[in-house]
Scaffold this motif. Structure first.
Motif, PDB file in Angstrom:
ATOM      1  N   UNK A  36       0.345   6.914  -0.844  1.00  0.00           N
ATOM      2  CA  UNK A  36       1.087   6.199   0.186  1.00  0.00           C
ATOM      3  C   UNK A  36       2.415   6.920   0.389  1.00  0.00           C
ATOM      4  N   UNK A  37       2.832   7.120   1.630  1.00  0.00           N
ATOM      5  CA  UNK A  37       3.994   7.985   1.872  1.00  0.00           C
ATOM      6  C   UNK A  37       5.298   7.445   1.298  1.00  0.00           C
ATOM      7  N   UNK A  38       5.959   8.232   0.491  1.00  0.00           N
ATOM      8  CA  UNK A  38       7.204   7.799  -0.131  1.00  0.00           C
ATOM      9  C   UNK A  38       8.285   7.557   0.913  1.00  0.00           C
ATOM     10  N   UNK A  39       8.219   8.288   2.030  1.00  0.00           N
ATOM     11  CA  UNK A  39       9.267   8.172   3.045  1.00  0.00           C
ATOM     12  C   UNK A  39       9.002   7.035   4.025  1.00  0.00           C
ATOM     13  N   UNK A  40       7.998   6.191   3.763  1.00  0.00           N
ATOM     14  CA  UNK A  40       7.751   5.051   4.653  1.00  0.00           C
ATOM     15  C   UNK A  40       8.996   4.170   4.703  1.00  0.00           C
ATOM     16  N   UNK A  41       9.526   3.906   5.881  1.00  0.00           N
ATOM     17  CA  UNK A  41      10.786   3.167   5.968  1.00  0.00           C
ATOM     18  C   UNK A  41      10.579   1.662   5.904  1.00  0.00           C
ATOM     19  N   UNK A  92       3.991   3.513  -8.061  1.00  0.00           N
ATOM     20  CA  UNK A  92       2.824   2.642  -8.199  1.00  0.00           C
ATOM     21  C   UNK A  92       2.930   1.352  -7.415  1.00  0.00           C
ATOM     22  N   UNK A  93       4.033   1.132  -6.717  1.00  0.00           N
ATOM     23  CA  UNK A  93       4.253  -0.159  -6.076  1.00  0.00           C
ATOM     24  C   UNK A  93       5.015  -0.007  -4.775  1.00  0.00           C
ATOM     25  N   UNK A  94       4.735  -0.940  -3.860  1.00  0.00           N
ATOM     26  CA  UNK A  94       5.586  -1.137  -2.682  1.00  0.00           C
ATOM     27  C   UNK A  94       5.919  -2.623  -2.619  1.00  0.00           C
ATOM     28  N   UNK A  95       6.986  -2.926  -1.890  1.00  0.00           N
ATOM     29  CA  UNK A  95       7.440  -4.309  -1.765  1.00  0.00           C
ATOM     30  C   UNK A  95       7.389  -4.726  -0.305  1.00  0.00           C
ATOM     31  N   UNK A  96       6.913  -5.948  -0.056  1.00  0.00           N
ATOM     32  CA  UNK A  96       6.895  -6.481   1.303  1.00  0.00           C
ATOM     33  C   UNK A  96       7.679  -7.787   1.336  1.00  0.00           C
ATOM     34  N   UNK A  97       8.279  -8.044   2.485  1.00  0.00           N
ATOM     35  CA  UNK A  97       9.025  -9.286   2.672  1.00  0.00           C
ATOM     36  C   UNK A  97       8.064 -10.342   3.195  1.00  0.00           C
ATOM     37  N   UNK A  98       7.817 -11.391   2.405  1.00  0.00           N
ATOM     38  CA  UNK A  98       6.846 -12.427   2.755  1.00  0.00           C
ATOM     39  C   UNK A  98       7.480 -13.597   3.496  1.00  0.00           C
ATOM     40  N   UNK A  99       8.804 -13.585   3.619  1.00  0.00           N
ATOM     41  CA  UNK A  99       9.473 -14.619   4.397  1.00  0.00           C
ATOM     42  C   UNK A  99       9.825 -15.858   3.594  1.00  0.00           C
ATOM     43  N   UNK A 110      -3.669  12.181  10.231  1.00  0.00           N
ATOM     44  CA  UNK A 110      -4.309  13.194   9.385  1.00  0.00           C
ATOM     45  C   UNK A 110      -3.660  13.219   7.999  1.00  0.00           C
ATOM     46  N   UNK A 111      -2.324  13.242   7.989  1.00  0.00           N
ATOM     47  CA  UNK A 111      -1.602  13.362   6.721  1.00  0.00           C
ATOM     48  C   UNK A 111      -1.825  12.143   5.848  1.00  0.00           C
ATOM     49  N   UNK A 112      -1.775  10.968   6.428  1.00  0.00           N
ATOM     50  CA  UNK A 112      -1.973   9.760   5.629  1.00  0.00           C
ATOM     51  C   UNK A 112      -3.358   9.750   4.992  1.00  0.00           C
ATOM     52  N   UNK A 113      -4.389  10.071   5.758  1.00  0.00           N
ATOM     53  CA  UNK A 113      -5.750  10.042   5.234  1.00  0.00           C
ATOM     54  C   UNK A 113      -5.948  11.114   4.164  1.00  0.00           C
ATOM     55  N   UNK A 114      -5.508  12.329   4.442  1.00  0.00           N
ATOM     56  CA  UNK A 114      -5.753  13.429   3.517  1.00  0.00           C
ATOM     57  C   UNK A 114      -4.958  13.301   2.224  1.00  0.00           C
ATOM     58  N   UNK A 115      -3.854  12.558   2.255  1.00  0.00           N
ATOM     59  CA  UNK A 115      -3.006  12.445   1.068  1.00  0.00           C
ATOM     60  C   UNK A 115      -3.427  11.339   0.110  1.00  0.00           C
ATOM     61  N   UNK A 116      -4.459  10.583   0.447  1.00  0.00           N
ATOM     62  CA  UNK A 116      -4.921   9.555  -0.483  1.00  0.00           C
ATOM     63  C   UNK A 116      -5.307  10.219  -1.802  1.00  0.00           C
ATOM     64  N   UNK A 117      -4.733   9.740  -2.899  1.00  0.00           N
ATOM     65  CA  UNK A 117      -4.865  10.410  -4.191  1.00  0.00           C
ATOM     66  C   UNK A 117      -6.231  10.169  -4.813  1.00  0.00           C
ATOM     67  N   UNK A 118      -6.595  11.077  -5.702  1.00  0.00           N
ATOM     68  CA  UNK A 118      -7.890  10.994  -6.372  1.00  0.00           C
ATOM     69  C   UNK A 118      -7.999   9.757  -7.265  1.00  0.00           C
ATOM     70  N   UNK A 119      -6.865   9.215  -7.689  1.00  0.00           N
ATOM     71  CA  UNK A 119      -6.950   8.035  -8.554  1.00  0.00           C
ATOM     72  C   UNK A 119      -7.290   6.766  -7.773  1.00  0.00           C
ATOM     73  N   UNK A 120      -7.245   6.835  -6.451  1.00  0.00           N
ATOM     74  CA  UNK A 120      -7.634   5.698  -5.621  1.00  0.00           C
ATOM     75  C   UNK A 120      -9.155   5.621  -5.593  1.00  0.00           C
TER      76      UNK A 120
END
Length: 361
Positions: free
Chosen positions: A279-284, A305-312, A344-354
């Motif tokens: 998952x892209x580290x630079x995702x804003x 290993x984690x991202x955070x989302x605002x659930x409201x 293209x970049x998002x799909x190709x960058x999916x790691x082997x551990x996924x």
């Protein structure tokens, strides 16, 4: 609950192939499976595409992986061989290289006791200025190749668009004309020019072979569009579980660097995916994440290993629910736009551990 996985919808893959076949009008299909089939799993995607005419990969190791898995269909090596030592491997495994420079031609001509001759694809640079022979080199190169005992039959003449994802770009017509001029100098030969964008936009005669890549996986190559605009269905659904939910007070910060600070009391959810999963580290902050049919914004920095989302403030998500990072409910094109990259970049960058879970529903 589980960490990141990708549900690979093989029924969607077959649907996309039908759409492509209709657009191709009976032309032969070279399915592009390089970069681990754009992150979808090279071997399983090749097995699922059992009735396509040939498979295209970029590297020798990809081709050998397919052969070791029992894939017998023709395999085209899009970047050709890197040095002469690879040539015997190609003939032993019936792999068809693309010749795109004079050095490759010289090395091929110097190989002795090759055994079975190689089927060759000969690339002309019509304006991409990346790989390919110059147009004025093509006639001589073609004649040399057909005279070599190391070469089987006539080569396929191949080229590549620089701007097919912009159908109205004047470069497309220039390249089509250069290609036509080259073909007019050569004996009748099999041809290949149309990639996914050229095929979907119908900007070029399909010639004998079409080369779908991104479209096979249900994704649009055009800015501002999604695969559904072309009756394509996403094949990859990238998901991860909500492993933690907590309440955050106004003024409290979240994650590394305290980059995001709550402006009001809210709930946050921790999703078990990060840049270690591709998952892209630079995702804003604000990048969309889909949970239970609702879009929530990503907040703060992406961790390994984690991202955070605002659930409201009003919580409607529970521990263990599944977040979709992209897929059937949230187009990867939309995520790429938010992140400032291309699908293209998002799909190709999916790691082997996924873990890749394949579904044939």
């Amino acid at each position: 609950m589980r960490p990141a996985w990708a549900a690979i919808d093989l029924a969607a893959l077959q649907h996309n192939l039908k759409v492509i076949r209709k657009l191709a009008g009976g032309k032969r299909i070279l399915a592009i499976l390089k970069a681990n089939a754009y992150g979808h799993g090279l071997q399983r995607i090749a097995q699922a595409l059992s009735d396509i005419d040939a498979i295209g990969v970029a590297r020798v190791d990809e081709a050998l992986q397919l052969r070791n898995a029992g894939i017998t269909r023709p395999i085209v090596l899009l970047e050709g061989f890197f040095d002469a030592s690879q040539i015997p491997i190609l003939t032993a495994s019936n792999i068809q290289p693309v010749i795109h420079n004079l050095r490759q031609m010289k090395e091929l001509s110097q190989v002795e006791n090759l055994g079975d001759p190689l089927k060759i694809w000969l690339k002309v640079d019509t304006g991409m200025h990346r790989l390919g022979l110059e147009p004025d080199q093509m006639l001589s190169a073609y004649q040399q190749l057909v005279d070599l005992p190391q070469v089987h039959d006539h080569p396929v003449i191949i080229s590549h668009f620089a701007c097919a994802d912009e159908p109205e770009h004047p470069q497309n017509k220039k390249q089509i004309q250069v290609y036509a001029d080259v073909l007019a100098q050569l004996p009748p030969s099999a041809t290949s020019f149309a990639n996914s964008a050229a095929l979907l936009a119908q900007i070029v005669p399909q010639y004998d072979w079409v080369r779908p890549g991104l479209a096979l996986y249900g994704v649009s190559p055009f800015a501002g569009q999604v695969g559904g605009d072309h009756d394509l269905k996403p094949v990859m659904n990238l998901r991860a579980s909500i492993i933690s939910i907590r309440k955050i007070k106004a003024g409290e910060s979240v994650g590394y660097g305290g980059q995001w600070t709550a402006t009001e009391d809210t709930h946050i959810g921790i999703v078990a995916i990060g840049y270690g999963d591709g998952y892209p580290r630079h995702a804003p902050t604000g990048t969309p994440v889909l949970i239970n049919g609702v879009i929530y914004p990503l907040i703060g920095r992406v961790a390994m290993d984690m991202v955070t989302v605002n659930l409201g403030q009003k919580l409607s998500v529970k521990l263990g629910d599944t977040a979709e990072l992209w897929g059937a409910g949230l187009a990867v094109e939309k995520v790429a736009e938010a992140v400032g990259t291309i699908p293209y970049e998002l799909l190709c960058n999916v790691a082997r551990r996924v873990q890749l879970d394949y579904c044939e529903r």
